[in-house]
Design an enzyme around this catalytic site. Structure first.
Site, PDB file in Angstrom:
ATOM      1  N   GLU A 173       1.030  -1.106   0.146  1.00  0.00           N
ATOM      2  CA  GLU A 173       0.336   0.107  -0.306  1.00  0.00           C
ATOM      3  C   GLU A 173       0.825   1.232  -0.038  1.00  0.00           C
ATOM      4  OE1 GLU A 173      -2.994  -0.720   3.193  1.00  0.00           O
ATOM      5  OE2 GLU A 173      -4.052  -2.097   1.938  1.00  0.00           O
ATOM      6  N   GLU A 362      -5.582  -8.316  -1.293  1.00  0.00           N
ATOM      7  CA  GLU A 362      -5.929  -7.829  -0.268  1.00  0.00           C
ATOM      8  C   GLU A 362      -7.662  -8.105  -0.535  1.00  0.00           C
ATOM      9  OE1 GLU A 362      -4.330  -5.794   3.291  1.00  0.00           O
ATOM     10  OE2 GLU A 362      -2.771  -6.059   2.588  1.00  0.00           O
TER      11      GLU A 362
HETATM   12  C1  BG6 Z   1      -4.654  -3.181   4.541  1.00  0.00           C
HETATM   13  C2  BG6 Z   1      -3.262  -3.703   5.324  1.00  0.00           C
HETATM   14  O1  BG6 Z   1      -4.705  -1.862   4.936  1.00  0.00           O
HETATM   15  O2  BG6 Z   1      -5.357  -3.669   5.286  1.00  0.00           O
HETATM   16  C3  BG6 Z   1      -3.242  -5.026   5.865  1.00  0.00           C
HETATM   17  O3  BG6 Z   1      -2.675  -3.730   4.001  1.00  0.00           O
HETATM   18  C4  BG6 Z   1      -4.336  -4.522   7.136  1.00  0.00           C
HETATM   19  O4  BG6 Z   1      -1.777  -4.565   7.190  1.00  0.00           O
HETATM   20  C5  BG6 Z   1      -5.592  -4.721   6.337  1.00  0.00           C
HETATM   21  O5  BG6 Z   1      -4.131  -5.859   8.404  1.00  0.00           O
HETATM   22  C6  BG6 Z   1      -6.981  -4.762   6.882  1.00  0.00           C
HETATM   23  O6  BG6 Z   1      -6.893  -3.538   7.670  1.00  0.00           O
HETATM   24  P1  BG6 Z   1      -7.630  -3.595   9.311  1.00  0.00           P
HETATM   25  O7  BG6 Z   1      -7.092  -2.311  10.526  1.00  0.00           O
HETATM   26  O8  BG6 Z   1      -8.503  -4.116   9.476  1.00  0.00           O
HETATM   27  O9  BG6 Z   1      -6.310  -4.877   9.747  1.00  0.00           O
END
Ligand code: BG6
Length: 467
Positions: A173, A362
């Site tokens: 990111e 993701e």
């Molecule tokens: C992304 C990141 O922004 O979102 C991850 O690359 C992160 O590291 C994921 O865990 C989800 O966000 P969160 O805050 O719910 O863990």
């Protein structure tokens, strides 16, 4: 959904070293910036004293339990696992001449374990962390020297794992440095825009150097970038809203433009000028940037809206971005707006713009899970979320978009990035640990575990198109 996913589609899941491994000082690892953020990526930088502890210090103890976890991923049929290398395991302070052998040996063991099951690694070089020493001694990415330290690290791991790892990502990111400068580029949160863009420039140059090194060292290696796909829609069809939406989308597309095209897009000149931002870019930097990525990867959790009159609206906070909520969408327990169709839209936007293969690295639903008296966890909400998003991936493939794979976020429960919570769970596999750090760390299959196994085994044919 019959037959929409290519036969070599990389199904799997994604985690990050600092959210799963724990073992934060084991086998010679140095402190990473993440170890100084016990409250998560927006939390204050907290100096560590003897006896201090944080939830990430142990996380889910993947460092020691990975054989069991990889076996569970294999049971679901994973073709691919995305994780990151903790840079501070390899170069504990960041500026050493030689790497830490014990750190390198750990990832050898991990990749060998994956290979036993035919699971391909997809490896992020830097996921929300860097050696803390580099921020202390050099001011993080504010210094040009950090480019050289990163290149040394990248070349070291490419050489070491070139026969085990074929797919790489540079910075997780990369666009989030605009919103969380310490996490992204090792700068204090109150840094001015010129300092942040200068650090970002150094990181973009470092990313291009890593791309070059990967192409030189890793036979058949492919390397991509990683964007937070924070796509925005205009809140209305008012022309000013449209223009504002384009402006805000360019805030993050700028990173992809540089990494995929090899030069700064024209619109940044005006942006820098009107915002009084000075960035030192050398001719050598411009040459380096020409080494472009092979594919685009991104995270997608939610979409949002943009308006030219923001003061009239409340914003909703995602993990990184403040967005104006879309009145047509429902939200998760954490207020993230759920928009499966937005994933199809985003895939098309990125493919139209870059014509490079895309990898969704993701996507997922963070939710509280309940363990029933009989031990089962019936996470139909997660199944619905993932099903609906994957249906839209299939649609995008049908639109002609080249999609390499899909790694859902947090296939095993892990420590959340934004607030360092365990209670925000993404997994197909439940981990017995709570926000206070209590729990046996036992792993347990959720209902979604069996659902995802069927999705992978049927190559997406078991997905349900609704409505
Ligand atoms: C992304 C990141 O922004 O979102 C991850 O690359 C992160 O590291 C994921 O865990 C989800 O966000 P969160 O805050 O719910 O863990």
């Amino acid at each position: 959904m019959n037959g929409k996913f290519p036969h070599d589609f990389l199904w799997g899941g994604a985690v990050a070293a600092n959210q799963v491994e724990g073992a934060y000082l084991t086998d010679g690892k140095g402190l990473s910036t993440s170890d100084l953020q016990p409250q998560g990526i927006f939390g204050a930088i907290t100096p560590r004293h003897e006896g201090d502890s944080g939830i990430k210090d142990l996380a889910i103890d993947f460092y020691h339990r990975y054989p069991q976890d990889i076996a569970l991923f294999a049971e679901m049929g994973f073709k691919c696992l995305r994780t990151s290398i903790a840079w501070a395991r390899i170069f504990p302070q960041g500026d050493e001449e030689t790497p830490n052998e014990a750190g390198l040996a750990f990832y050898d063991r991990l990749f060998d374990e994956m290979a036993k099951y035919g699971i391909q690694p997809l490896i992020t070089l830097s996921h929300y962390e860097m050696p803390y020493g580099l921020t202390q001694k050099y001011g993080g990415w504010g210094s040009r020297a950090t480019i050289g330290f990163f290149e040394r690290y990248a070349r070291t791991v490419f050489e070491r794992y070139k026969h085990k790892v074929k797919h790489w990502l540079t910075f997780n990111e990369i666009n989030m440095s605009l919103h969380a400068p310490f996490t992204g580029v090792g700068l204090p949160a109150d840094s001015d825009k010129s300092a942040i863009y200068q650090a970002i420039h150094h990181q973009l140059v470092a990313s291009a150097r890593a791309v070059k090194a990967c192409h030189e060292i890793v036979p058949q290696g492919k390397i991509g970038n990683m964007l937070l796909g924070g796509i925005l829609y205009p809140l209305s069809c008012k022309p000013e809203d449209l223009l504002e939406t384009q402006r805000q989308n360019r805030d993050w597309l700028f990173f992809g433009d540089v990494q995929a095209r090899g030069y700064y897009p024209a619109y940044m000149q005006r942006f820098f000028r009107e915002n009084g931002i000075q960035v030192a870019i050398t001719e050598e930097d411009r040459q380096t940037l020409r080494e472009t990525i092979d594919f685009i990867s991104f995270s997608y959790y939610m979409s949002g809206c943009a308006t030219a009159d923001p003061e009239q609206y409340e914003t909703a906070r995602g993990n990184i971005l403040d967005m104006v909520p879309n009145p047509h969408l429902a939200s998760s327990e954490w207020g993230w707006q759920i928009d499966p169709v937005g994933l199809r839209y985003l895939l098309n936007v990125l493919y139209d713009r870059y014509q490079k293969p895309l990898f969704i690295v993701e996507n997922g639903l963070g939710a509280r899970d309940r363990v029933e008296a009989d031990g089962s966890i019936n996470d139909d909400y997660r199944i619905n979320y993932l099903n609906d998003h994957l249906v839209q991936v299939a649609e995008a493939i049908d639109d002609g978009v080249e999609v390499m794979g899909y790694t859902s976020w947090g296939p095993i429960d892990l420590v959340s990035a934004s607030k360092a919570e365990m209670s925000k769970r993404y997994g197909f596999i439940y981990v017995d640990r709570d926000d206070a750090g209590n729990g046996s760390l036992e792993r347990r299959r959720k209902k979604s575990f069996y659902w995802y196994r069927d999705v992978i085994h049927s190559n997406g044919n078991s997905l349900k198109q609704k409505g």
